[in-house]
Write a protein that holds these residues in place. Sequence first.
Motif, PDB file in Angstrom:
ATOM      1  N   LEU A   8       0.802  -1.225   0.000  1.00  0.00           N
ATOM      2  CA  LEU A   8       0.000   0.000   0.000  1.00  0.00           C
ATOM      3  C   LEU A   8       0.832   1.271   0.000  1.00  0.00           C
ATOM      4  O   LEU A   8       0.408   2.289  -0.511  1.00  0.00           O
ATOM      5  CB  LEU A   8      -0.912   0.028   1.231  1.00  0.00           C
ATOM      6  CG  LEU A   8      -1.912  -1.101   1.344  1.00  0.00           C
ATOM      7  CD1 LEU A   8      -2.631  -1.028   2.679  1.00  0.00           C
ATOM      8  CD2 LEU A   8      -2.901  -1.049   0.195  1.00  0.00           C
ATOM      9  N   GLY A   9       1.980   1.236   0.621  1.00  0.00           N
ATOM     10  CA  GLY A   9       2.807   2.427   0.729  1.00  0.00           C
ATOM     11  C   GLY A   9       3.710   2.347   1.940  1.00  0.00           C
ATOM     12  O   GLY A   9       3.693   1.373   2.690  1.00  0.00           O
ATOM     13  N   PHE A  23       1.758   8.625   6.237  1.00  0.00           N
ATOM     14  CA  PHE A  23       1.642   7.500   5.309  1.00  0.00           C
ATOM     15  C   PHE A  23       1.893   8.061   3.923  1.00  0.00           C
ATOM     16  O   PHE A  23       1.108   8.852   3.409  1.00  0.00           O
ATOM     17  CB  PHE A  23       0.253   6.873   5.432  1.00  0.00           C
ATOM     18  CG  PHE A  23       0.062   5.620   4.635  1.00  0.00           C
ATOM     19  CD1 PHE A  23       1.035   4.642   4.577  1.00  0.00           C
ATOM     20  CD2 PHE A  23      -1.121   5.406   3.954  1.00  0.00           C
ATOM     21  CE1 PHE A  23       0.846   3.477   3.848  1.00  0.00           C
ATOM     22  CE2 PHE A  23      -1.330   4.247   3.227  1.00  0.00           C
ATOM     23  CZ  PHE A  23      -0.345   3.285   3.175  1.00  0.00           C
ATOM     24  N   VAL A  25       1.642   8.113   0.630  1.00  0.00           N
ATOM     25  CA  VAL A  25       0.937   7.823  -0.615  1.00  0.00           C
ATOM     26  C   VAL A  25       0.027   9.009  -0.897  1.00  0.00           C
ATOM     27  O   VAL A  25      -0.344   9.741   0.012  1.00  0.00           O
ATOM     28  CB  VAL A  25       0.097   6.523  -0.545  1.00  0.00           C
ATOM     29  CG1 VAL A  25       0.975   5.310  -0.407  1.00  0.00           C
ATOM     30  CG2 VAL A  25      -0.917   6.583   0.564  1.00  0.00           C
ATOM     31  N   ASP A  27      -2.950   8.603  -2.667  1.00  0.00           N
ATOM     32  CA  ASP A  27      -4.311   8.089  -2.653  1.00  0.00           C
ATOM     33  C   ASP A  27      -4.245   6.715  -2.009  1.00  0.00           C
ATOM     34  O   ASP A  27      -3.299   5.974  -2.238  1.00  0.00           O
ATOM     35  CB  ASP A  27      -4.848   7.987  -4.081  1.00  0.00           C
ATOM     36  CG  ASP A  27      -6.314   7.604  -4.126  1.00  0.00           C
ATOM     37  OD1 ASP A  27      -7.010   7.809  -3.114  1.00  0.00           O
ATOM     38  OD2 ASP A  27      -6.761   7.096  -5.161  1.00  0.00           O
ATOM     39  N   SER A  28      -5.212   6.392  -1.207  1.00  0.00           N
ATOM     40  CA  SER A  28      -5.147   5.104  -0.538  1.00  0.00           C
ATOM     41  C   SER A  28      -6.492   4.407  -0.543  1.00  0.00           C
ATOM     42  O   SER A  28      -7.509   5.003  -0.200  1.00  0.00           O
ATOM     43  CB  SER A  28      -4.671   5.261   0.902  1.00  0.00           C
ATOM     44  OG  SER A  28      -4.614   3.994   1.520  1.00  0.00           O
ATOM     45  N   LEU A  30      -7.184   2.362   1.529  1.00  0.00           N
ATOM     46  CA  LEU A  30      -7.520   2.171   2.941  1.00  0.00           C
ATOM     47  C   LEU A  30      -8.685   3.053   3.369  1.00  0.00           C
ATOM     48  O   LEU A  30      -9.371   2.744   4.331  1.00  0.00           O
ATOM     49  CB  LEU A  30      -6.310   2.449   3.831  1.00  0.00           C
ATOM     50  CG  LEU A  30      -5.252   1.361   3.858  1.00  0.00           C
ATOM     51  CD1 LEU A  30      -4.065   1.790   4.701  1.00  0.00           C
ATOM     52  CD2 LEU A  30      -5.828   0.055   4.375  1.00  0.00           C
ATOM     53  N   THR A  31      -8.918   4.144   2.653  1.00  0.00           N
ATOM     54  CA  THR A  31     -10.053   5.005   2.997  1.00  0.00           C
ATOM     55  C   THR A  31     -11.377   4.322   2.678  1.00  0.00           C
ATOM     56  O   THR A  31     -12.419   4.743   3.157  1.00  0.00           O
ATOM     57  CB  THR A  31      -9.973   6.351   2.253  1.00  0.00           C
ATOM     58  OG1 THR A  31      -9.974   6.102   0.851  1.00  0.00           O
ATOM     59  CG2 THR A  31      -8.737   7.134   2.656  1.00  0.00           C
ATOM     60  N   ILE A  58      -7.323   6.397   9.621  1.00  0.00           N
ATOM     61  CA  ILE A  58      -6.564   7.020   8.539  1.00  0.00           C
ATOM     62  C   ILE A  58      -7.252   8.338   8.224  1.00  0.00           C
ATOM     63  O   ILE A  58      -8.481   8.401   8.156  1.00  0.00           O
ATOM     64  CB  ILE A  58      -6.457   6.115   7.291  1.00  0.00           C
ATOM     65  CG1 ILE A  58      -5.632   6.804   6.199  1.00  0.00           C
ATOM     66  CG2 ILE A  58      -7.817   5.694   6.787  1.00  0.00           C
ATOM     67  CD1 ILE A  58      -5.227   5.897   5.056  1.00  0.00           C
ATOM     68  N   LYS A  64      -1.605  13.980   1.544  1.00  0.00           N
ATOM     69  CA  LYS A  64      -1.223  12.592   1.831  1.00  0.00           C
ATOM     70  C   LYS A  64      -2.108  12.109   2.977  1.00  0.00           C
ATOM     71  O   LYS A  64      -3.221  12.575   3.126  1.00  0.00           O
ATOM     72  CB  LYS A  64       0.262  12.503   2.164  1.00  0.00           C
ATOM     73  CG  LYS A  64       1.136  12.851   0.964  1.00  0.00           C
ATOM     74  CD  LYS A  64       2.572  12.529   1.200  1.00  0.00           C
ATOM     75  CE  LYS A  64       3.383  12.889  -0.036  1.00  0.00           C
ATOM     76  NZ  LYS A  64       4.770  12.585   0.125  1.00  0.00           N
ATOM     77  N   PHE A  65      -1.598  11.190   3.795  1.00  0.00           N
ATOM     78  CA  PHE A  65      -2.398  10.652   4.888  1.00  0.00           C
ATOM     79  C   PHE A  65      -1.569  10.531   6.155  1.00  0.00           C
ATOM     80  O   PHE A  65      -0.341  10.461   6.107  1.00  0.00           O
ATOM     81  CB  PHE A  65      -2.940   9.260   4.529  1.00  0.00           C
ATOM     82  CG  PHE A  65      -3.918   9.285   3.394  1.00  0.00           C
ATOM     83  CD1 PHE A  65      -5.265   9.495   3.624  1.00  0.00           C
ATOM     84  CD2 PHE A  65      -3.487   9.117   2.094  1.00  0.00           C
ATOM     85  CE1 PHE A  65      -6.165   9.534   2.574  1.00  0.00           C
ATOM     86  CE2 PHE A  65      -4.378   9.153   1.037  1.00  0.00           C
ATOM     87  CZ  PHE A  65      -5.716   9.361   1.275  1.00  0.00           C
ATOM     88  N   TYR A 103      -6.309  -2.121 -10.703  1.00  0.00           N
ATOM     89  CA  TYR A 103      -5.246  -2.203  -9.719  1.00  0.00           C
ATOM     90  C   TYR A 103      -3.950  -2.413 -10.478  1.00  0.00           C
ATOM     91  O   TYR A 103      -3.907  -3.161 -11.462  1.00  0.00           O
ATOM     92  CB  TYR A 103      -5.485  -3.351  -8.733  1.00  0.00           C
ATOM     93  CG  TYR A 103      -6.609  -3.051  -7.767  1.00  0.00           C
ATOM     94  CD1 TYR A 103      -6.480  -2.020  -6.847  1.00  0.00           C
ATOM     95  CD2 TYR A 103      -7.787  -3.778  -7.783  1.00  0.00           C
ATOM     96  CE1 TYR A 103      -7.499  -1.723  -5.961  1.00  0.00           C
ATOM     97  CE2 TYR A 103      -8.816  -3.493  -6.896  1.00  0.00           C
ATOM     98  CZ  TYR A 103      -8.662  -2.457  -5.993  1.00  0.00           C
ATOM     99  OH  TYR A 103      -9.669  -2.159  -5.123  1.00  0.00           O
TER     100      TYR A 103
END
Length: 176
Positions: A8-9, A23, A25, A27-28, A30-31, A58, A64-65, A103
Amino acid sequence: MTEGWISLGQLGKPFGIKGWLRFNVRDSILTKVKLPVRLKLGKSDPNFPETEIILLEIRPHNGKFVVRFEGIATPEEAEKWVGGILFLPQNLLPKIETKDEFYVRDLIGLQAIDEFGKSLNWKLTDIQDNPAHPILVFSKSEEEEILIPFLHVFVGELNLEKKTIVLIQPELWNEV
């Protein structure tokens, strides 16, 4: 090691005083995943064993995150995770909603064709992260790789059903 898991990053420096981490990245996915979620965390350091860790929160921050994990409550505790790579089980990936989404892992193995549909006999073997844009790595033979920026000016249609990727003016990259 991480078979069946998606990278993921990378975790960055601690953020704030409550054990949050940056974190790295833009875009994730994970959101879109229901939290809390169990992730794997690994480092390239052989002395750092792969660890399972539970992501509690998150949040977006400056493009970013930032993330918070179970059992990490101070910047000092968070410091040991800096540089770690987070992995999500593939079965938790959200479903693709449109034909224009994919993906990155789904692109590996695509065969390159030119704008006219002619096979180049190049196979996409890797996608490298790069600050400006991803780099597509094609294998032309066992010993020869061709690197192409993943930009619309060089890459046309991706067809996951036909397992092809159109390269625009591939002769620019086929230098020997």
